[in-house]
Scaffold this active site. Structure first.
Site, PDB file in Angstrom:
ATOM      1  N   GLN A 162       0.829  -1.197   0.000  1.00  0.00           N
ATOM      2  CA  GLN A 162       0.000   0.000   0.000  1.00  0.00           C
ATOM      3  C   GLN A 162       0.873   1.259   0.000  1.00  0.00           C
ATOM      4  O   GLN A 162       0.351   2.360  -0.114  1.00  0.00           O
ATOM      5  CB  GLN A 162      -0.888   0.025   1.252  1.00  0.00           C
ATOM      6  CG  GLN A 162      -1.848  -1.143   1.338  1.00  0.00           C
ATOM      7  CD  GLN A 162      -2.627  -1.193   2.642  1.00  0.00           C
ATOM      8  OE1 GLN A 162      -2.782  -2.257   3.207  1.00  0.00           O
ATOM      9  NE2 GLN A 162      -3.138  -0.074   3.137  1.00  0.00           N
TER      10      GLN A 162
ATOM     11  N   ARG B 245      -7.981  -0.867   8.560  1.00  0.00           N
ATOM     12  CA  ARG B 245      -9.026   0.060   8.125  1.00  0.00           C
ATOM     13  C   ARG B 245      -9.280   1.155   9.158  1.00  0.00           C
ATOM     14  O   ARG B 245     -10.418   1.405   9.576  1.00  0.00           O
ATOM     15  CB  ARG B 245     -10.318  -0.683   7.801  1.00  0.00           C
ATOM     16  CG  ARG B 245     -11.152   0.088   6.800  1.00  0.00           C
ATOM     17  CD  ARG B 245     -12.272  -0.698   6.209  1.00  0.00           C
ATOM     18  NE  ARG B 245     -12.915   0.111   5.182  1.00  0.00           N
ATOM     19  CZ  ARG B 245     -13.814  -0.330   4.338  1.00  0.00           C
ATOM     20  NH1 ARG B 245     -14.176  -1.570   4.354  1.00  0.00           N
ATOM     21  NH2 ARG B 245     -14.343   0.470   3.454  1.00  0.00           N
ATOM     22  N   CYS B 246      -8.202   1.761   9.618  1.00  0.00           N
ATOM     23  CA  CYS B 246      -8.389   2.856  10.562  1.00  0.00           C
ATOM     24  C   CYS B 246      -7.153   3.728  10.573  1.00  0.00           C
ATOM     25  O   CYS B 246      -6.116   3.350  10.072  1.00  0.00           O
ATOM     26  CB  CYS B 246      -8.672   2.330  11.957  1.00  0.00           C
ATOM     27  SG  CYS B 246      -7.235   1.670  12.793  1.00  0.00           S
TER      28      CYS B 246
ATOM     29  N   GLU C  48     -12.726   4.597   6.065  1.00  0.00           N
ATOM     30  CA  GLU C  48     -12.776   3.700   7.220  1.00  0.00           C
ATOM     31  C   GLU C  48     -13.815   4.047   8.252  1.00  0.00           C
ATOM     32  O   GLU C  48     -13.975   3.307   9.229  1.00  0.00           O
ATOM     33  CB  GLU C  48     -11.413   3.715   7.926  1.00  0.00           C
ATOM     34  CG  GLU C  48     -10.491   4.602   7.279  1.00  0.00           C
ATOM     35  CD  GLU C  48      -9.087   4.601   7.798  1.00  0.00           C
ATOM     36  OE1 GLU C  48      -8.870   5.362   8.724  1.00  0.00           O
ATOM     37  OE2 GLU C  48      -8.254   3.889   7.255  1.00  0.00           O
TER      38      GLU C  48
END
Ligand code: CDP
Length: 795
Positions: free
Chosen positions: A222, A369-370, A740
């Site tokens: 990523q 996801r945060c 998110e």
């Protein structure tokens, strides 16, 4: 001519279909495992079966003899090249291949590189490792116990399992608030370990070319530029000779940010063998060794006045980091942005103490996801808020309304020092309550109760800091957090845009083109977006923590504006007027005094290559690096209603309402997709996902039979609301992150709903996941049900 219709050209607000899906739905995606290079070899990893053991010996002789085996790597061999250990993104060290001890089940012990993955796997099984078992430690309580074995005895001066003690907030002010309180509400919680579990596992193909000295690595990352920097530093290779290419990614969710041993081993193997080496993790490898998140215990307290005002908040957290502290997070903060807790509430004083411990588990702490621990922060916050309202005997919604930050308080300084940018929290709550039919539901709930049925309603209200930097405060290992965009407009007005972000399913190829369309009037379909190749993309920190829109998206707007500024000069030249006399409307410059006389952006592009004024540099391209002045602060209200079956503990979602304010929506359809995906992950976490460790440190939940992903069948329906739009005042197009929010704020809504349904039992907490047996046990035995023993604060 007049301005173009922004929606028609696919600008801001257009629910443009995702351009990347054209290849995905045809099966033409290009994932790391799809890539086949001439002469490519395959790597498999031998993992430790034990959670904690001393390595007595490793005998690789049988593996070497298997036909088709080219290389067997052990920690000892890595050590001769100073690669047995690598630095982590949190200033710790992590074993690449174990030398002295194994410290978690699944740890990388050796690698085999062979003609195909099957030979490599067989050869791994032919490696004989003798272990001397040591007592395993599987939670902070054991890690902190007197006489506990020191897991990281490799580190000089490390004589306990404590990694850090960290604190933030106003200790004296918080003590005063608690001294003045009428009531103190307390709650102990565990946010269990979870796993992002993207469908595509991690992997890499390292291709070292001796003739050019260039190392190309295709990988599931990523953050390609960060990986390039890490490879340069760890492997001591020159940065300009390293090219990281992140092709299509089948979901990341934070799992694909860290540097994993498999990447390092495949790179070394390729350098040694001078052939491409592919490593693709299998699902169990992914679930037991890479990318764990959460695993954190809370002792939380709220100081309350009897009229419902929150005076202060105190939190102590114990975080279980596993064997290596490898969280990928801004370096300044030991426990991510956990201190964003209570940012949407007007609370005068707060203090957080945090302690990190090593345990015999795989390294954890990825920002699943945060935005770096905000999921834990919001979960703790919203569970504490519900418990506090209950302790005061107040209505859940009314209690929130008393304490939420009001519209006229922005920019608002939060209890732990952040500055939130904008919001209409009360309005969002009203929309949510109306949508769910709050008053009616409360009546239904009371009627149902009279007939022995358990209905419950859970609310979660939260704001989340999205878009790290700014660079003054946010860096990873000293690399400042900003992002970038590079735009080249060709002579026909078609364009190519590259950014330092990296999409993994979020739709950047679609939405970035929409920002260009908005700024320049070039139809979105005329803009191709590329990300993920460090040789072509400008330097950026990558995509995680929903930072793409707040940072890279802002850079796209800024670079478009630079292009427009040059196009204005070209327009003035073409129109034979001075630049000051030129006006802009979408897609076109015109003469202020004669609006009919104009030139399109495409005509300006052609002029940039064929008819530029004397002295002007030819071409129409530029780069922007964007250092955000602040984070963006979207707000959300999630409300869930459930029915709990008292006989079985099974709970069903009756209704779920989501009100998200993420400022200006670039692509409303994509935003809705992001919210639905996040809510589904939240539901999974609250309802079924369970990854834990037995007393021996064996990972329970290392496959999809045990670690459950909800399918369309289990997933509840969602009602989404988009009517509240509060633009971010500092973002160039007013957008805030959204990727998110639902995964962050959602879990508390589900849990709060179940706890509301069983409130009469006196049970204050059931730890996630709220499996039917846990709920049933809580109802029947009327006591809190925890997933693991809580750890008390020393304070
Ligand atoms: O960093 P990441 O891409 O995961 O998250 P994000 O910046 O919140 O964006 C997720 C997706 O939603 C991207 O395609 C964004 O462009 C889109 N989005 C949007 O259309 N409008 C917003 N206000 C925020 C995000």
């Amino acid at each position: 001519m007049t301005a173009l219709d922004e929606i028609k050209i696919g600008g801001l607000g257009a629910s443009r279909k995702r351009v990347e899906d054209q290849r995905f739905i045809r099966g033409k995606g290009n994932y790391t495992d799809d890539i086949v290079l001439p002469g490519m070899l395959h790597m498999e990893i031998l993992r430790s079966p034990l959670a904690h053991a001393r390595i007595v010996s490793i005998d690789t002789s049988r593996a070497w003899q298997i036909p088709g085996v080219h290389l067997v790597l052990t920690g000892e061999m890595m050590a001769t090249r100073n690669l047995a250990w690598m630095p982590t993104l949190s200033y710790d060290t992590q074993a690449v291949l174990a030398t002295d001890k194994v410290r978690f089940q699944g740890q990388e012990v050796a690698c085999v590189i062979a003609d195909d993955p099957y030979i490599a796997k067989d050869a791994c099984e032919a490696i004989d490792v003798e272990y001397e078992p040591l007592p395993p430690i599987v939670n902070p309580e054991q890690a902190l116990a007197d006489g506990a074995p020191v897991i990281r005895d490799d580190k000089e001066g490390q004589d306990s399992n404590v990694i850090y003690n960290w604190e933030v907030g106003d200790a004296a002010g918080t003590e005063r608030a608690f001294a003045e309180a009428d009531t103190i509400s307390r709650l102990r919680l565990h946010y269990p370990r979870s796993h992002p579990s993207p469908i595509e596992c991690c992997g890499s193909i390292a291709d070292f070319n001796r003739a050019t000295s260039k190392l190309t690595v295709y990988m599931t990352t990523q953050a390609p530029h960060i990986i390039r920097a890490a490879v340069a530093l760890v492997a001591e290779l020159p940065e300009h000779m390293i090219r990281i290419i992140s092709p299509d990614i089948g979901g990341g969710f934070g799992n694909k940010v860290p540097v994993y041993p498999g990447y390092v081993c495949s790179i070394l193997a390729s350098i040694l063998l001078e052939r491409p080496v592919k490593w693709i993790e299998d699902k169990t490898g992914n679930l037991i060794s890479t990318g764990f998140a959460r695993d954190i215990y809370l002792d939380g307290e709220l100081a309350l006045r009897n009229d419902g005002k929150i005076l202060g908040v105190r939190m102590h957290v114990d975080s279980d980091h596993g064997a290596f502290f490898s969280d990928a997070q801004p370096s300044k903060f030991k426990i991510g942005l956990l201190h964003s807790a209570f940012a949407c509430y007007n609370i005068p004083a707060g203090r957080i103490t945090a302690r990190g411990t090593y345990t015999n588990k795989a390294p954890g702490g990825v920002a699943y996801r945060c935005s770096f621990r905000v999921t834990e922060a919001m979960f703790f916050q919203e569970r504490m808020i519900q418990a506090a309202a209950q302790d005061l005997g107040m209505d859940q919604a009314a209690f929130r309304r008393i304490n939420l930050v009001s519209d006229d308080q922005f920019p608002f300084r939060t209890p732990f020092g952040f500055l939130t940018d904008s919001g209409q929290y009360g309005k969002c709550l009203d929309v949510g309550l109306r949508a769910v039919g709050y008053e009616d539901f409360r009546k239904q709930q009371a009627e149902a109760k009279a007939r022995g049925r358990l209905l419950g309603l859970g609310i979660s209200t939260m704001t989340e800091p999205l878009g790290a930097g700014n660079s003054r405060e946010y860096d990873i290992l000293g690399i400042k957090m900003f992002d970038s965009a590079d735009l080249k407009v060709h002579m026909t007005g078609k364009a190519i845009l590259r950014t330092g972000a990296k999409t993994q399913g979020q739709g950047h190829e679609t939405t970035w083109a929409q920002i260009v369309a908005h700024e320049l009037g070039i139809p979105a379909e005329d803009v191709v977006v590329e990300e993920g190749d460090t040789d072509t993309a400008p330097f950026g920190m990558g995509t995680y923590a929903s930072r793409s829109t707040p940072v890279a998206g802002a850079a796209v707007a800024m670079v478009s504006r630079k292009i427009r500024a040059k196009a204005r000069k070209l327009a003035a030249h073409l129109l034979e007027v001075s630049e000051e006399d030129v006006e802009w409307e979408l897609g076109r410059f015109y003469v202020r005094s004669a609006p009919d006389r104009g030139v399109t952006i495409q005509e300006c592009a052609m002029a940039a290559y064929s008819n530029m004024p004397d002295g002007m540099e030819p071409g129409l391209e530029n780069t922007a690096y964007y250092d955000p002045p602040n984070l963006t602060w979207p707000f959300a209200v999630y409300i869930v209603t459930v029915e709990v079956d008292p006989e079985t503990g099974v709970w069903d979602v009756l209704n779920m309402v989501a009100v998200d304010d993420c400022g200006v929506r670039i692509n409303p359809m994509i935003v809705e997709g992001q919210i639905m995906g996040g809510l589904t992950e939240a539901y999974a976490m609250a309802n079924m996902q369970f990854i834990t460790f037995d007393a021996e440190g064996n990972c329970v939940g290392s496959n999809y039979m045990d670690y459950l992903l909800p399918t369309a069948w289990e997933t509840p329906g969602y009602e989404l609301h988009s009517e509240v739009v509060t633009p971010s005042p500092h973002h160039p197009i007013g957008a805030k992150g959204i990727g998110e929010c639902a995964a962050v704020g959602g879990p508390a809504a589900f849990v709060n709903a179940v706890m509301d349904a069983i409130a009469d039992t006196g049970v204050r907490n059931i730890d996630m996941p709220l499996l039917p047996d846990r709920v049933w046990e809580a109802i029947t035995k009327r006591h809190d049900v925890s997933g693991a023993p809580p750890v008390r604060s020393d304070d």
